[in-house]
Every structure is written in structure tokens, then in C-alpha cells.
Design a protein around this motif. Sequence first.
Motif, PDB file in Angstrom:
ATOM      1  N   VAL A 178       0.838  -1.202   0.000  1.00 46.91           N
ATOM      2  CA  VAL A 178       0.000   0.000   0.000  1.00 46.91           C
ATOM      3  C   VAL A 178       0.868   1.245   0.000  1.00 46.91           C
ATOM      4  CG1 VAL A 178      -1.747   1.290   1.283  1.00 46.91           C
ATOM      5  CG2 VAL A 178      -1.859  -1.209   1.188  1.00 46.91           C
ATOM      6  N   GLU A 179       1.865   1.266   0.880  1.00 44.57           N
ATOM      7  CA  GLU A 179       2.734   2.432   0.992  1.00 44.57           C
ATOM      8  C   GLU A 179       3.634   2.579  -0.235  1.00 44.57           C
ATOM      9  OE1 GLU A 179       2.993   5.074   3.308  1.00 44.57           O
ATOM     10  OE2 GLU A 179       0.992   4.219   3.465  1.00 44.57           O
ATOM     11  N   GLU A 180       4.055   1.458  -0.782  1.00 40.67           N
ATOM     12  CA  GLU A 180       4.914   1.559  -1.961  1.00 40.67           C
ATOM     13  C   GLU A 180       4.142   2.159  -3.140  1.00 40.67           C
ATOM     14  OE1 GLU A 180       8.320  -0.775  -4.447  1.00 40.67           O
ATOM     15  OE2 GLU A 180       6.874  -2.006  -3.367  1.00 40.67           O
ATOM     16  N   LYS A 181       2.911   1.732  -3.337  1.00 40.98           N
ATOM     17  CA  LYS A 181       2.120   2.295  -4.434  1.00 40.98           C
ATOM     18  C   LYS A 181       1.828   3.783  -4.203  1.00 40.98           C
ATOM     19  CE  LYS A 181      -0.563  -1.508  -4.455  1.00 40.98           C
ATOM     20  NZ  LYS A 181      -1.680  -2.430  -4.768  1.00 40.98           N
ATOM     21  N   ARG A 182       1.592   4.156  -2.950  1.00 39.28           N
ATOM     22  CA  ARG A 182       1.425   5.579  -2.637  1.00 39.28           C
ATOM     23  C   ARG A 182       2.688   6.353  -2.960  1.00 39.28           C
ATOM     24  NH1 ARG A 182       3.525   8.637   0.657  1.00 39.28           N
ATOM     25  NH2 ARG A 182       4.488   6.936   1.809  1.00 39.28           N
ATOM     26  N   PHE A 183       3.832   5.790  -2.565  1.00 35.12           N
ATOM     27  CA  PHE A 183       5.127   6.418  -2.824  1.00 35.12           C
ATOM     28  C   PHE A 183       5.344   6.598  -4.329  1.00 35.12           C
ATOM     29  CE2 PHE A 183       9.602   5.854  -3.921  1.00 35.12           C
ATOM     30  CZ  PHE A 183      10.226   6.808  -3.139  1.00 35.12           C
ATOM     31  N   LEU A 184       4.984   5.583  -5.105  1.00 31.54           N
ATOM     32  CA  LEU A 184       5.153   5.662  -6.559  1.00 31.54           C
ATOM     33  C   LEU A 184       4.267   6.742  -7.161  1.00 31.54           C
ATOM     34  CD1 LEU A 184       5.444   1.894  -7.526  1.00 31.54           C
ATOM     35  CD2 LEU A 184       7.254   3.610  -7.513  1.00 31.54           C
ATOM     36  N   ARG A 185       3.026   6.849  -6.695  1.00 30.60           N
ATOM     37  CA  ARG A 185       2.144   7.906  -7.202  1.00 30.60           C
ATOM     38  C   ARG A 185       2.728   9.287  -6.922  1.00 30.60           C
ATOM     39  NH1 ARG A 185      -1.908   4.139  -5.487  1.00 30.60           N
ATOM     40  NH2 ARG A 185      -1.972   5.090  -3.418  1.00 30.60           N
ATOM     41  N   GLU A 186       3.322   9.443  -5.757  1.00 30.23           N
ATOM     42  CA  GLU A 186       3.929  10.728  -5.408  1.00 30.23           C
ATOM     43  C   GLU A 186       5.177  10.992  -6.248  1.00 30.23           C
ATOM     44  OE1 GLU A 186       4.586  10.670  -1.213  1.00 30.23           O
ATOM     45  OE2 GLU A 186       2.451  10.852  -0.711  1.00 30.23           O
ATOM     46  N   ALA A 187       5.973   9.941  -6.486  1.00 33.36           N
ATOM     47  CA  ALA A 187       7.173  10.100  -7.317  1.00 33.36           C
ATOM     48  C   ALA A 187       6.795  10.443  -8.755  1.00 33.36           C
ATOM     49  CB  ALA A 187       8.001   8.815  -7.280  1.00 33.36           C
ATOM     50  N   ILE A 188       5.713   9.824  -9.256  1.00 35.09           N
ATOM     51  CA  ILE A 188       5.226  10.144 -10.607  1.00 35.09           C
ATOM     52  C   ILE A 188       4.817  11.611 -10.677  1.00 35.09           C
ATOM     53  CG2 ILE A 188       3.362   9.714 -12.263  1.00 35.09           C
ATOM     54  CD1 ILE A 188       3.388   6.767 -11.134  1.00 35.09           C
TER      55      ILE A 188
END
Length: 238
Positions: free
Chosen positions: A74-84
Motif C-alpha cells: 500500500v505504501e509503496e504504491k502511494r510512494f510511486l504515485r507521489e514520485a510520478i
Amino acid sequence: MISRVALHECPHTATCFFEGIGSIDKWLNQRNANVSYSRFYESNDLPALSEIDIVIIMGGPMSVHDESEFPWLVEEKRFLREAISAGIPILGICLGAQLLASALGAKIYKNSQKEIGWFDITKVPNPGFQFPDTIKVFHWHGETFTLPPGAVHLARSAACEQQAFQYGENIIGLQFHLETTQETINSLIKNCNDELISDIYIQPETSIKYEKIENFGKINNLMSLILNYITKINSYKS
């Protein structure tokens, strides 16, 4: 200049990580990169986006849907959305590509065939990164994804339509493994030999292990070209 790299590694068990980053290690060392490792089998901590020049997300045996068993997804996908959203270059490989696709709104699902071994991919005409028309690459996956909204389809194979995609100018997802070396293959076979069953797109151990040495060089060179492309280190030539 690339000096700060966030590398995400997913475990095969709670205490075991064995795939490694293969030829990517050489690319990073050549640039004296300062690499931070998010090893989710050790800690759920993620780096600050302000401290990152590129994110590289590696593979793993779990599904992007296994959030109850692996809550760090969950946190990794959130992190990726923020990095995008921050415009940071991102490379996703295998599970990493599926996580990236999921973060971009794609559907992740079981592929009709498992694909394990050395099989050709073919280029899809597109305005982004240009793969060779056909190249033999290394695969080890059972799931796939729909093309994320707004992404460009880069490559396909006989067993899997979505093999590579590009989002914007500096984000690429690869279902296959261009970073593969003889050492990473030996490690995969040693730890995942039970997956090498007889099937149309699953090669036997001998075929996987004893691939022509020049093919490793070809895919590793292509890996470097992709990393150069998304980070704009050198002028890209297709």
C-alpha cells in the motif's frame, strides 16, 4: 548527474532476497551513485522524494493485490504515485512494472500463460523509447497488466501483450529482465526451481542456464540505454 538512487527490493520470503540487480549494479557504479535500498523484508521505511534522482523497483513473487499479506505494498504504491507526480525518473521491472502500472491506474491480472525463460519481444511502433524490432530477453512472470491510461505501449511477446510501457518522458515499466546475468539466473533457478514445470512458455533449466553469452551482453546494453534514456545522461539514439 545521477547521484541519489532509490532502489526497491521485494522479498521472496520474510528473510530471503536473492535476485539482485544484475547489470544495473555496474551502471550505478560507473556513475558513483549513492544508492538507498528499500528492503521491505527488513523495514517499511521509504526515502524522502527530495533526496532522489531516480527510483528503480525490482521484482518479487507476490502479486500487487497481496496487500493483506504484504501491507507495505500500500505504501509503496502511494510512494510511486507521489514520485510520478514529482516528475522523478522511474524504472519498474517485473513486479516493479506491475506496481508502477497499478499506481498509474492499470488493472493487474493473471496472464493466460506463465512466461519463464528466453523468448523474443517485438517492438510496438510508438513515439517513445525504441526497442529493437525483435530481441530475445529473459522472462519470469505469471501476471500481467492493462496499458495504464496515458501510457505508450512499447513491446509485446507471443505469450504476453503488455511487455513494456512508457509514461511521460522518464517512466518505463518492463515485464521482462534486461538486467539478467548468469549469476542472477543461477540464483533464480536455485531458489525457484519448482516453477520450471513443462509448459509451452516455460523453458527447462538447461535452456535457461546455458543461453548464448552474447545475449547477456545485448540485454545488459539495452538496460543501460533505457536507464540513460529516462535519466537523460547521454543523448539518446534509437
